[in-house]
Motif scaffolding. Structure first.
Motif, PDB file in Angstrom:
ATOM      1  N   THR A  42      -3.672 -21.604  19.190  1.00 34.24           N
ATOM      2  CA  THR A  42      -2.769 -21.536  18.227  1.00 34.24           C
ATOM      3  C   THR A  42      -1.409 -21.150  18.651  1.00 34.24           C
ATOM      4  OG1 THR A  42      -3.180 -18.939  18.196  1.00 34.24           O
ATOM      5  CG2 THR A  42      -5.509 -20.454  16.472  1.00 34.24           C
ATOM      6  N   HIS A 143      -1.503 -23.676  11.420  1.00 34.97           N
ATOM      7  CA  HIS A 143      -2.408 -22.750  12.134  1.00 34.97           C
ATOM      8  C   HIS A 143      -1.965 -23.051  13.915  1.00 34.97           C
ATOM      9  CE1 HIS A 143      -4.912 -19.839  13.023  1.00 34.97           C
ATOM     10  NE2 HIS A 143      -5.671 -20.599  13.011  1.00 34.97           N
ATOM     11  N   ILE A 144      -2.390 -24.271  14.032  1.00 34.47           N
ATOM     12  CA  ILE A 144      -2.637 -24.919  15.122  1.00 34.47           C
ATOM     13  C   ILE A 144      -0.788 -25.039  16.011  1.00 34.47           C
ATOM     14  CG2 ILE A 144      -3.500 -26.643  16.870  1.00 34.47           C
ATOM     15  CD1 ILE A 144      -5.980 -26.864  14.588  1.00 34.47           C
TER      16      ILE A 144
END
Length: 277
Positions: A42, A143-144
């Motif tokens: 993340t 998110h990543i």
């Protein structure tokens, strides 16, 4: 006979249910929109940027980095590229990837690519591509990898990375975010020169036609702009698109088995070497 057949059918269904229950998450994917990944996968851009800034480049020193794009499902090529960069490019500070990390905006695709790119000897940073925004792609990418628009200063250079995937927003007039871009270009934050990286170049049909001219004009009136870099077309191109003094550099995709080494010095002098792997 009916009772026997019913019993056999029930046993078969029970066996299948037991098999699925013990198969594990590596086989069963409950939703392609599920962007949950371990914490180590993340906020990757910020983590890599922290690594980069931990080794500052002194003022006046030459900047050298690798520029490439469109990793998508080219996993074998990604592995070969990482190996080549690690073996041959001993004097680079980082790697830039011009978007389309994934092909279908799936978290597992982004994770698979990162598993290769994190083997680089230097940090890598990326910008969002149109394939990263399919379906539920936006929250997955955020998110990543993190913010879709961001900037940073390294050595004498400010890098501006911006979402230009207008088609994915139905050409709503908001992408690219011209207000944000103009503010970034107007404030070099003490840097001697600036560079812009995007995925879709302004002369492409996936770029909002109403924003092509304002975007190009914003870059053209930035006197310390070195170059504008992009991916999307999967093929190498370098030159001025509008005869306005702005050099646009289109990277090869991973599939083309080449990357560029960009060396920058002075006010905005640069040299590009294309490397096959």
């Amino acid at each position: 006979m009916f009772l026997k057949n019913t019993l056999r059918a029930g046993l078969r269904l029970g066996w299948c249910a037991a098999l699925l229950a013990t198969a594990g998450c590596n086989i069963i994917e409950f939703s392609p929109n599920d962007h949950r990944v371990p914490d180590e996968f993340t906020d990757l851009n910020q983590k890599n940027l922290t690594r980069l800034l931990a080794k500052p480049l002194p003022a006046g020193d030459t900047l050298r980095f690798v520029f490439t794009g469109d990793s998508q499902r080219f996993y074998d090529q990604a592995e070969d590229m990482v190996k080549t960069i690690n073996e041959r490019e001993k004097n680079i500070q980082f790697v830039l990837v011009a978007g389309d990390i994934s092909d279908f905006s799936l978290a597992r695709e982004m994770k698979w690519v990162d598993e290769q790119l994190r083997k680089l000897n230097v940090p890598y940073l990326t910008v969002v591509g149109n394939h990263d925004l399919n379906g539920n792609g936006r929250p997955t990418f955020e998110h990543i990898y993190g913010a879709l628009d961001y900037s940073f200063v390294y050595g004498d250079t400010k890098f501006i990375l911006i979402d230009t995937n207008s088609r994915e927003y139905n050409f709503d007039g908001k992408i690219p975010d011209m207000g944000w871009l103009n503010a970034q270009l107007a404030n070099p934050e003490g840097a001697r020169r600036q560079m812009v990286m995007m995925h879709v170049p302004p002369d492409n049909s996936d770029f909002d036609p109403n924003l092509q001219a304002p975007f190009a004009q914003a870059l053209a009136r930035t006197p310390n702009l070195v170059a504008a870099m992009n991916g999307h077309n999967h093929s190498w191109r370098i030159g001025q698109l509008y005869n306005d003094g702005v050099t646009y550099v289109n990277s090869d995709a991973f599939s083309e088995r080449s990357y560029a080494v960009m060396t920058v010095w002075g006010d905005k002098q640069f040299r590009i070497k294309r490397v096959a792997f």
